[in-house]
Write a protein that holds these residues in place. Structure first.
Motif, short mmCIF file in Angstrom:
data_model
loop_
_atom_site.label_atom_id
_atom_site.label_comp_id
_atom_site.label_asym_id
_atom_site.label_seq_id
_atom_site.Cartn_x
_atom_site.Cartn_y
_atom_site.Cartn_z
N PRO A 7 22.49 -10.03 25.76
CA PRO A 7 21.85 -11.23 25.20
C PRO A 7 22.90 -12.24 24.75
N ARG A 8 22.64 -13.51 25.06
CA ARG A 8 23.53 -14.58 24.61
C ARG A 8 22.68 -15.79 24.22
N VAL A 9 23.25 -16.62 23.36
CA VAL A 9 22.49 -17.76 22.83
C VAL A 9 23.33 -19.04 22.87
N SER A 13 33.29 -20.39 31.99
CA SER A 13 34.32 -19.38 32.21
C SER A 13 33.71 -18.01 31.99
N GLY A 14 34.49 -17.02 32.22
CA GLY A 14 33.96 -15.67 32.02
C GLY A 14 34.02 -15.21 30.58
N GLU A 15 34.40 -16.14 29.68
CA GLU A 15 34.60 -15.75 28.28
C GLU A 15 33.31 -15.20 27.67
N ASP A 16 33.46 -14.13 26.89
CA ASP A 16 32.31 -13.56 26.18
C ASP A 16 31.95 -14.46 25.02
N PRO A 27 30.44 -16.09 35.70
CA PRO A 27 30.66 -15.01 36.67
C PRO A 27 29.66 -13.86 36.50
N ASP A 28 29.27 -13.57 35.27
CA ASP A 28 28.34 -12.46 35.02
C ASP A 28 26.93 -12.93 34.72
N ALA A 29 26.58 -14.10 35.24
CA ALA A 29 25.28 -14.69 34.88
C ALA A 29 24.12 -13.72 35.05
#
Ligand SMILES: [Zn+2]
Length: 286
Positions: free
Chosen positions: A4-6, A150-153, A199-201
Protein backbone atom coordinates in the motif's frame (compact mmCIF):
# COMPACT_ATOMS: atom_id res chain seq x y z
CA UNK A 1 0.24 -8.97 -1.43
CA UNK A 2 0.48 -5.53 -3.00
CA UNK A 3 2.33 -2.82 -1.09
CA UNK A 4 0.00 0.00 0.00
CA UNK A 5 1.16 3.52 -0.83
CA UNK A 6 -0.43 6.94 -0.53
CA UNK A 7 -0.12 10.23 -2.40
CA UNK A 8 -1.88 13.36 -1.10
CA UNK A 9 -2.04 16.33 -3.49
CA UNK A 10 -2.98 19.59 -1.79
CA UNK A 11 -4.34 22.29 -4.10
CA UNK A 12 -4.79 25.55 -2.22
CA UNK A 13 -8.04 27.51 -2.44
CA UNK A 14 -10.12 25.66 -5.07
CA UNK A 15 -13.83 26.49 -5.05
CA UNK A 16 -16.06 23.44 -5.23
CA UNK A 17 -18.90 25.25 -7.03
CA UNK A 18 -16.67 26.01 -10.05
CA UNK A 19 -15.38 22.48 -10.62
CA UNK A 20 -18.39 21.32 -12.69
CA UNK A 21 -17.80 24.26 -15.06
CA UNK A 22 -14.13 23.50 -15.66
CA UNK A 23 -12.06 20.99 -17.59
CA UNK A 24 -10.57 18.90 -14.78
CA UNK A 25 -10.35 15.35 -16.16
CA UNK A 26 -7.97 14.09 -13.49
CA UNK A 27 -10.11 15.21 -10.57
CA UNK A 28 -13.09 13.74 -12.45
CA UNK A 29 -11.14 10.48 -12.72
CA UNK A 30 -10.64 10.34 -8.95
CA UNK A 31 -14.32 11.14 -8.44
CA UNK A 32 -15.43 8.43 -10.86
CA UNK A 33 -13.14 5.80 -9.34
CA UNK A 34 -13.79 6.84 -5.75
CA UNK A 35 -15.45 10.07 -4.68
CA UNK A 36 -15.30 13.85 -4.67
CA UNK A 37 -17.25 15.29 -1.76
CA UNK A 38 -17.56 18.58 0.11
CA UNK A 39 -15.88 19.44 3.39
CA UNK A 40 -17.39 22.19 5.50
CA UNK A 41 -14.64 23.85 7.49
CA UNK A 42 -15.95 23.63 11.04
CA UNK A 43 -16.95 26.64 13.13
CA UNK A 44 -13.81 26.62 15.26
CA UNK A 45 -11.37 26.69 12.32
CA UNK A 46 -10.48 29.96 10.55
CA UNK A 47 -10.85 29.49 6.78
CA UNK A 48 -7.15 30.13 6.31
CA UNK A 49 -4.42 28.02 4.80
CA UNK A 50 -2.36 27.57 7.98
CA UNK A 51 -4.99 25.98 10.22
CA UNK A 52 -6.73 24.04 7.44
CA UNK A 53 -3.58 22.44 6.00
CA UNK A 54 -2.34 21.64 9.48
CA UNK A 55 -5.61 19.84 10.28
CA UNK A 56 -5.45 17.97 6.95
CA UNK A 57 -1.95 16.59 7.50
CA UNK A 58 -2.08 15.99 11.28
CA UNK A 59 -5.60 14.56 11.60
CA UNK A 60 -6.37 16.79 14.58
CA UNK A 61 -8.20 20.11 14.81
CA UNK A 62 -7.01 23.59 15.78
CA UNK A 63 -7.72 23.05 19.50
CA UNK A 64 -4.97 20.43 19.49
CA UNK A 65 -2.41 21.53 16.86
CA UNK A 66 -2.66 25.18 17.84
CA UNK A 67 -2.27 26.72 14.37
CA UNK A 68 -4.87 29.48 14.16
CA UNK A 69 -3.52 31.53 11.25
CA UNK A 70 -0.69 31.74 8.75
CA UNK A 71 1.90 32.32 11.43
CA UNK A 72 2.62 28.92 12.94
CA UNK A 73 4.35 30.18 16.09
CA UNK A 74 3.11 28.41 19.21
CA UNK A 75 2.03 25.31 17.33
CA UNK A 76 1.88 21.91 19.03
CA UNK A 77 3.16 19.92 16.06
CA UNK A 78 5.71 18.31 18.35
CA UNK A 79 2.78 16.52 20.01
CA UNK A 80 0.59 16.24 16.89
CA UNK A 81 2.99 15.71 13.97
CA UNK A 82 2.07 15.58 10.30
CA UNK A 83 1.75 12.13 8.77
CA UNK A 84 5.00 12.31 6.78
CA UNK A 85 6.94 12.97 10.00
CA UNK A 86 5.11 10.42 12.14
CA UNK A 87 5.39 7.65 9.56
CA UNK A 88 9.11 8.30 9.01
CA UNK A 89 10.14 8.74 12.63
CA UNK A 90 7.83 6.27 14.40
CA UNK A 91 7.11 3.63 11.73
CA UNK A 92 10.29 3.48 9.70
CA UNK A 93 8.44 4.28 6.47
CA UNK A 94 9.74 6.43 3.62
CA UNK A 95 7.88 9.70 3.17
CA UNK A 96 8.14 12.72 0.90
CA UNK A 97 6.83 16.28 1.06
CA UNK A 98 7.14 18.90 -1.68
CA UNK A 99 5.90 22.43 -2.24
CA UNK A 100 6.66 26.13 -2.28
CA UNK A 101 4.90 27.67 0.74
CA UNK A 102 7.65 28.41 3.25
CA UNK A 103 6.05 27.65 6.63
CA UNK A 104 4.91 24.20 5.53
CA UNK A 105 8.46 23.16 4.70
CA UNK A 106 10.94 25.53 6.37
CA UNK A 107 11.59 26.95 9.83
CA UNK A 108 9.91 30.24 8.88
CA UNK A 109 6.84 31.95 10.33
CA UNK A 110 6.76 29.35 13.09
CA UNK A 111 7.01 26.39 10.72
CA UNK A 112 7.74 23.90 9.45
CA UNK A 113 4.63 21.73 9.43
CA UNK A 114 6.49 18.92 7.64
CA UNK A 115 9.17 18.59 10.29
CA UNK A 116 10.95 15.38 9.32
CA UNK A 117 9.77 13.56 6.20
CA UNK A 118 12.36 11.16 4.77
CA UNK A 119 12.71 13.46 1.79
CA UNK A 120 11.71 17.09 1.39
CA UNK A 121 11.65 19.35 -1.66
CA UNK A 122 11.04 23.04 -1.03
CA UNK A 123 11.13 25.27 -4.10
CA UNK A 124 10.75 29.00 -3.49
CA UNK A 125 8.60 31.11 -5.81
CA UNK A 126 10.82 33.92 -7.12
CA UNK A 127 8.26 36.52 -6.02
CA UNK A 128 4.72 36.75 -4.69
CA UNK A 129 2.71 36.74 -7.93
CA UNK A 130 0.42 34.35 -9.80
CA UNK A 131 3.01 33.85 -12.57
CA UNK A 132 5.83 33.10 -10.13
CA UNK A 133 3.62 30.64 -8.28
CA UNK A 134 2.73 28.87 -11.54
CA UNK A 135 6.46 28.48 -12.21
CA UNK A 136 6.97 27.26 -8.64
CA UNK A 137 4.16 24.70 -8.93
CA UNK A 138 5.58 23.53 -12.26
CA UNK A 139 8.98 22.93 -10.63
CA UNK A 140 7.43 21.28 -7.58
CA UNK A 141 5.46 18.95 -9.85
CA UNK A 142 8.55 18.10 -11.89
CA UNK A 143 10.50 17.33 -8.73
CA UNK A 144 7.66 15.18 -7.36
CA UNK A 145 7.33 13.36 -10.70
CA UNK A 146 11.06 12.57 -10.56
CA UNK A 147 10.77 11.22 -7.03
CA UNK A 148 7.54 9.30 -7.56
CA UNK A 149 8.38 7.75 -10.93
CA UNK A 150 11.70 6.39 -9.65
CA UNK A 151 11.84 3.07 -7.95
CA UNK A 152 12.19 4.77 -4.57
CA UNK A 153 10.09 3.30 -1.77
CA UNK A 154 7.86 6.26 -0.99
CA UNK A 155 5.11 4.97 1.27
CA UNK A 156 3.36 8.30 1.81
CA UNK A 157 3.82 11.63 0.04
CA UNK A 158 2.34 15.13 0.12
CA UNK A 159 2.61 17.55 -2.81
CA UNK A 160 1.45 21.16 -2.34
CA UNK A 161 0.30 23.40 -5.22
CA UNK A 162 -0.24 27.09 -4.38
CA UNK A 163 -0.83 28.97 -7.65
CA UNK A 164 -4.63 28.69 -7.64
CA UNK A 165 -4.93 30.45 -4.29
CA UNK A 166 -2.38 33.09 -5.22
CA UNK A 167 -4.26 33.84 -8.44
CA UNK A 168 -7.54 34.38 -6.56
CA UNK A 169 -5.85 36.74 -4.08
CA UNK A 170 -4.42 38.86 -6.90
CA UNK A 171 -7.13 38.63 -9.55
CA UNK A 172 -10.34 37.32 -7.96
CA UNK A 173 -12.19 34.20 -9.10
CA UNK A 174 -12.40 35.14 -12.78
CA UNK A 175 -10.95 33.54 -15.91
CA UNK A 176 -7.34 33.53 -14.67
CA UNK A 177 -8.38 31.69 -11.51
CA UNK A 178 -10.37 29.16 -13.50
CA UNK A 179 -7.43 28.55 -15.83
CA UNK A 180 -5.19 28.06 -12.78
CA UNK A 181 -7.52 25.33 -11.50
CA UNK A 182 -7.35 23.58 -14.88
CA UNK A 183 -3.56 23.84 -14.80
CA UNK A 184 -3.45 22.36 -11.31
CA UNK A 185 -5.58 19.48 -12.58
CA UNK A 186 -3.04 18.84 -15.35
CA UNK A 187 -0.32 18.74 -12.70
CA UNK A 188 -2.37 16.20 -10.76
CA UNK A 189 -2.47 14.23 -14.03
CA UNK A 190 1.34 14.35 -14.29
CA UNK A 191 1.64 13.02 -10.74
CA UNK A 192 -0.83 10.20 -11.48
CA UNK A 193 1.14 9.30 -14.60
CA UNK A 194 4.32 9.15 -12.50
CA UNK A 195 2.71 6.53 -10.28
CA UNK A 196 1.88 4.39 -13.33
CA UNK A 197 5.50 4.64 -14.50
CA UNK A 198 6.95 3.23 -11.31
CA UNK A 199 9.00 0.08 -11.93
CA UNK A 200 6.94 -1.90 -9.39
CA UNK A 201 3.60 -0.30 -10.21
CA UNK A 202 1.85 -3.64 -10.49
CA UNK A 203 3.01 -4.71 -7.03
CA UNK A 204 1.64 -1.56 -5.42
CA UNK A 205 -1.81 -0.39 -4.39
CA UNK A 206 -2.06 3.38 -4.52
CA UNK A 207 -4.48 5.54 -2.60
CA UNK A 208 -4.59 9.05 -4.10
CA UNK A 209 -6.20 11.91 -2.22
CA UNK A 210 -6.64 15.40 -3.69
CA UNK A 211 -7.79 18.04 -1.23
CA UNK A 212 -8.31 21.79 -0.94
CA UNK A 213 -8.17 23.82 2.24
CA UNK A 214 -10.88 26.48 1.76
CA UNK A 215 -12.76 28.37 -0.96
CA UNK A 216 -12.69 32.04 -1.97
CA UNK A 217 -15.08 34.97 -2.19
CA UNK A 218 -15.83 36.04 -5.78
CA UNK A 219 -13.46 39.01 -5.50
CA UNK A 220 -10.73 36.77 -4.01
CA UNK A 221 -10.03 36.35 -0.32
CA UNK A 222 -10.98 34.06 2.51
CA UNK A 223 -10.82 33.79 6.28
CA UNK A 224 -14.51 34.46 6.96
CA UNK A 225 -17.45 32.17 7.49
CA UNK A 226 -19.38 32.55 4.23
CA UNK A 227 -20.37 29.30 2.48
CA UNK A 228 -18.01 30.11 -0.43
CA UNK A 229 -15.06 30.45 1.93
CA UNK A 230 -15.80 27.52 4.22
CA UNK A 231 -16.63 24.99 1.52
CA UNK A 232 -13.65 22.79 0.72
CA UNK A 233 -13.56 19.29 -0.76
CA UNK A 234 -11.76 15.97 -0.81
CA UNK A 235 -11.43 13.63 -3.81
CA UNK A 236 -9.96 10.17 -3.36
CA UNK A 237 -9.51 6.85 -5.06
CA UNK A 238 -7.87 3.66 -3.90
CA UNK A 239 -8.55 0.32 -2.28
CA UNK A 240 -12.04 0.15 -0.83
CA UNK A 241 -13.10 3.53 -2.19
CA UNK A 242 -15.92 3.40 -4.71
CA UNK A 243 -18.70 5.81 -5.66
CA UNK A 244 -21.08 3.69 -3.59
CA UNK A 245 -19.01 4.47 -0.49
CA UNK A 246 -19.12 8.22 -1.07
CA UNK A 247 -19.04 9.70 2.45
CA UNK A 248 -22.00 11.74 3.67
CA UNK A 249 -19.96 13.81 6.06
CA UNK A 250 -16.28 14.53 5.62
CA UNK A 251 -13.80 16.52 7.66
CA UNK A 252 -10.32 17.75 6.85
CA UNK A 253 -8.90 15.68 9.72
CA UNK A 254 -10.11 12.55 7.92
CA UNK A 255 -7.28 12.88 5.37
CA UNK A 256 -4.46 11.95 7.76
CA UNK A 257 -6.67 9.30 9.38
CA UNK A 258 -7.23 7.73 5.97
CA UNK A 259 -3.52 7.86 5.15
CA UNK A 260 -2.80 5.75 8.24
CA UNK A 261 -5.67 3.34 7.46
CA UNK A 262 -4.59 2.94 3.84
CA UNK A 263 -1.11 1.93 5.04
CA UNK A 264 -2.64 -0.59 7.45
CA UNK A 265 -1.60 1.39 10.53
CA UNK A 266 -3.99 1.48 13.48
CA UNK A 267 -3.72 4.87 15.21
CA UNK A 268 -2.44 4.79 18.76
CA UNK A 269 -5.21 6.18 21.04
CA UNK A 270 -2.62 8.63 22.38
CA UNK A 271 -2.54 10.33 18.98
CA UNK A 272 -6.14 11.41 19.72
CA UNK A 273 -6.90 11.79 16.04
CA UNK A 274 -10.07 13.79 15.36
CA UNK A 275 -10.45 12.37 11.86
CA UNK A 276 -11.66 8.97 10.73
CA UNK A 277 -10.76 6.97 7.63
CA UNK A 278 -13.06 7.45 4.66
CA UNK A 279 -15.75 4.77 4.56
CA UNK A 280 -14.72 1.66 2.65
CA UNK A 281 -16.68 -1.38 1.55
CA UNK A 282 -14.06 -3.78 2.85
CA UNK A 283 -12.41 -2.29 5.92
CA UNK A 284 -8.76 -3.10 6.25
CA UNK A 285 -7.55 -4.86 9.31
CA UNK A 286 -4.29 -3.60 10.71
ZN1 LIG B 1 -5.19 28.30 1.46
Amino acid sequence: MATPRVLVVGIDGVRLDLLPLLDTPHLDGLANAGFLAPVHVDDSTPTMSGPCWTTIVTGVGVAKHGVWGNNFTGNRLGVFPDFTTRLATEHGLRTFAAGGWEPLFLARQGGPVFAAPSRLAYIAPREDSPQAWEECDRSVTAEAVRALSSGEDLDASFVYLGAVDETAHFLGCGPEYRRAIETADRRLGQLLAALRERPDARAEEWTVIAVTDHGHRDEGGHGGRSPLERTAWIAASGPGLTPSTRPDSLHHADVAAHVYAALGIAPDPHWTLDGRPFPTLTPRTA
